[in-house]
Design a protein around this motif. Structure first.
Motif, PDB file in Angstrom:
ATOM      1  N   GLY A  70       0.785  -1.220   0.000  1.00 29.82           N
ATOM      2  CA  GLY A  70       0.000   0.000   0.000  1.00 29.82           C
ATOM      3  C   GLY A  70       0.817   1.271   0.000  1.00 29.82           C
ATOM      4  O   GLY A  70       0.260   2.345   0.084  1.00 29.82           O
ATOM      5  N   GLY A  71       2.133   1.167  -0.085  1.00 27.92           N
ATOM      6  CA  GLY A  71       2.980   2.351  -0.130  1.00 27.92           C
ATOM      7  C   GLY A  71       3.088   2.883  -1.553  1.00 27.92           C
ATOM      8  O   GLY A  71       2.254   2.588  -2.411  1.00 27.92           O
ATOM      9  N   PRO A  72       4.123   3.654  -1.829  1.00 25.47           N
ATOM     10  CA  PRO A  72       4.308   4.192  -3.179  1.00 25.47           C
ATOM     11  C   PRO A  72       4.412   3.073  -4.218  1.00 25.47           C
ATOM     12  O   PRO A  72       4.932   1.995  -3.927  1.00 25.47           O
ATOM     13  CB  PRO A  72       5.638   4.948  -3.084  1.00 25.47           C
ATOM     14  CG  PRO A  72       5.769   5.279  -1.637  1.00 25.47           C
ATOM     15  CD  PRO A  72       5.151   4.121  -0.905  1.00 25.47           C
ATOM     16  N   LEU A  73       3.923   3.340  -5.396  1.00 24.99           N
ATOM     17  CA  LEU A  73       3.978   2.362  -6.482  1.00 24.99           C
ATOM     18  C   LEU A  73       5.213   2.641  -7.332  1.00 24.99           C
ATOM     19  O   LEU A  73       5.357   3.727  -7.899  1.00 24.99           O
ATOM     20  CB  LEU A  73       2.713   2.449  -7.350  1.00 24.99           C
ATOM     21  CG  LEU A  73       2.667   1.473  -8.526  1.00 24.99           C
ATOM     22  CD1 LEU A  73       2.613   0.026  -8.032  1.00 24.99           C
ATOM     23  CD2 LEU A  73       1.476   1.776  -9.417  1.00 24.99           C
ATOM     24  N   VAL A  74       6.103   1.679  -7.409  1.00 28.53           N
ATOM     25  CA  VAL A  74       7.298   1.780  -8.252  1.00 28.53           C
ATOM     26  C   VAL A  74       6.907   1.344  -9.653  1.00 28.53           C
ATOM     27  O   VAL A  74       6.317   0.279  -9.843  1.00 28.53           O
ATOM     28  CB  VAL A  74       8.430   0.885  -7.707  1.00 28.53           C
ATOM     29  CG1 VAL A  74       9.615   0.881  -8.654  1.00 28.53           C
ATOM     30  CG2 VAL A  74       8.841   1.330  -6.321  1.00 28.53           C
ATOM     31  N   LEU A  75       7.228   2.175 -10.648  1.00 28.90           N
ATOM     32  CA  LEU A  75       6.947   1.841 -12.043  1.00 28.90           C
ATOM     33  C   LEU A  75       8.255   1.612 -12.788  1.00 28.90           C
ATOM     34  O   LEU A  75       9.173   2.419 -12.699  1.00 28.90           O
ATOM     35  CB  LEU A  75       6.169   2.966 -12.734  1.00 28.90           C
ATOM     36  CG  LEU A  75       4.746   3.166 -12.237  1.00 28.90           C
ATOM     37  CD1 LEU A  75       4.153   4.433 -12.822  1.00 28.90           C
ATOM     38  CD2 LEU A  75       3.884   1.974 -12.585  1.00 28.90           C
ATOM     39  N   LEU A  76       8.312   0.514 -13.510  1.00 25.86           N
ATOM     40  CA  LEU A  76       9.435   0.182 -14.371  1.00 25.86           C
ATOM     41  C   LEU A  76       9.030   0.486 -15.802  1.00 25.86           C
ATOM     42  O   LEU A  76       7.836   0.573 -16.108  1.00 25.86           O
ATOM     43  CB  LEU A  76       9.789  -1.295 -14.229  1.00 25.86           C
ATOM     44  CG  LEU A  76       9.961  -1.810 -12.798  1.00 25.86           C
ATOM     45  CD1 LEU A  76      10.159  -3.306 -12.798  1.00 25.86           C
ATOM     46  CD2 LEU A  76      11.106  -1.101 -12.115  1.00 25.86           C
ATOM     47  N   TYR A  77       9.996   0.611 -16.694  1.00 26.35           N
ATOM     48  CA  TYR A  77       9.703   0.869 -18.102  1.00 26.35           C
ATOM     49  C   TYR A  77      10.038  -0.365 -18.931  1.00 26.35           C
ATOM     50  O   TYR A  77      11.009  -1.068 -18.657  1.00 26.35           O
ATOM     51  CB  TYR A  77      10.503   2.062 -18.627  1.00 26.35           C
ATOM     52  CG  TYR A  77      10.255   2.299 -20.097  1.00 26.35           C
ATOM     53  CD1 TYR A  77       9.097   2.921 -20.521  1.00 26.35           C
ATOM     54  CD2 TYR A  77      11.149   1.843 -21.056  1.00 26.35           C
ATOM     55  CE1 TYR A  77       8.836   3.109 -21.864  1.00 26.35           C
ATOM     56  CE2 TYR A  77      10.894   2.025 -22.411  1.00 26.35           C
ATOM     57  CZ  TYR A  77       9.740   2.658 -22.806  1.00 26.35           C
ATOM     58  OH  TYR A  77       9.470   2.829 -24.130  1.00 26.35           O
ATOM     59  N   SER A  78       9.250  -0.618 -19.956  1.00 30.09           N
ATOM     60  CA  SER A  78       9.506  -1.706 -20.896  1.00 30.09           C
ATOM     61  C   SER A  78       9.144  -1.242 -22.294  1.00 30.09           C
ATOM     62  O   SER A  78       8.175  -0.514 -22.483  1.00 30.09           O
ATOM     63  CB  SER A  78       8.652  -2.930 -20.545  1.00 30.09           C
ATOM     64  OG  SER A  78       8.765  -3.924 -21.544  1.00 30.09           O
ATOM     65  N   ASP A  79       9.908  -1.682 -23.279  1.00 29.31           N
ATOM     66  CA  ASP A  79       9.523  -1.399 -24.663  1.00 29.31           C
ATOM     67  C   ASP A  79       8.746  -2.563 -25.257  1.00 29.31           C
ATOM     68  O   ASP A  79       8.403  -2.554 -26.432  1.00 29.31           O
ATOM     69  CB  ASP A  79      10.741  -1.024 -25.516  1.00 29.31           C
ATOM     70  CG  ASP A  79      11.821  -2.086 -25.509  1.00 29.31           C
ATOM     71  OD1 ASP A  79      11.632  -3.158 -24.900  1.00 29.31           O
ATOM     72  OD2 ASP A  79      12.872  -1.842 -26.116  1.00 29.31           O
ATOM     73  N   ASP A  80       8.451  -3.602 -24.452  1.00 29.35           N
ATOM     74  CA  ASP A  80       7.669  -4.763 -24.878  1.00 29.35           C
ATOM     75  C   ASP A  80       6.817  -5.227 -23.696  1.00 29.35           C
ATOM     76  O   ASP A  80       7.206  -6.116 -22.949  1.00 29.35           O
ATOM     77  CB  ASP A  80       8.601  -5.875 -25.357  1.00 29.35           C
ATOM     78  CG  ASP A  80       7.865  -7.143 -25.761  1.00 29.35           C
ATOM     79  OD1 ASP A  80       6.606  -7.146 -25.812  1.00 29.35           O
ATOM     80  OD2 ASP A  80       8.549  -8.148 -26.020  1.00 29.35           O
TER      81      ASP A  80
END
Length: 124
Positions: A70-80
């Motif tokens: 429930g804390g901050p949401l970490v977002l990763l990046y993907s090109d696929d």
């Protein structure tokens, strides 16, 4: 051992992810995202960035008894995004939402083996 340099003041500089099983978390993130790690003992491993970026640390995995959500949401990046969803599932994670469209492109949320929720986004 890799080092961590600080580049941009007043920005997120390093992220730590709490996990209940450090070897399992390293295996999951290594298989799903190709991450490599710097070992700092039985309860911590540094997350190294891609080799083409110098392989410096961007965060760490920290072993804890229990993960709270429930804390901050970490977002990763993907090109696929679809390939990333398949890699997450194959590595033992679970896609919990999506892929779905949002104003910046498309994204999904997933749970790692310790129960952490993270997201992955793509421009397409």
């Amino acid at each position: 051992m890799t080092s961590h340099t600080h580049g941009i003041p007043r920005t997120i500089d390093y992220i730590e992810i709490s996990v209940t099983d450090l070897p399992a978390a390293q295996a999951f993130y290594g298989a799903a995202f190709g991450w490599e790690f710097t070992p700092y003992g039985p309860q911590y491993a540094g997350i190294r960035t891609a080799a083409e970026r110098g392989g410096e640390e961007a965060g760490g995995l920290m072993q804890v008894d229990e993960v709270s959500t429930g804390g901050p949401l970490v977002l990763l990046y993907s090109d696929d995004l679809e390939g990333t969803a398949e890699a997450i599932t194959a590595a033992g994670g679970r896609v919990t939402q999506g892929p779905y469209e949002f104003p910046g492109g498309r994204r999904l949320h997933f749970a790692d083996p310790s129960g952490n929720e993270l997201g992955v986004w793509s421009e397409r």
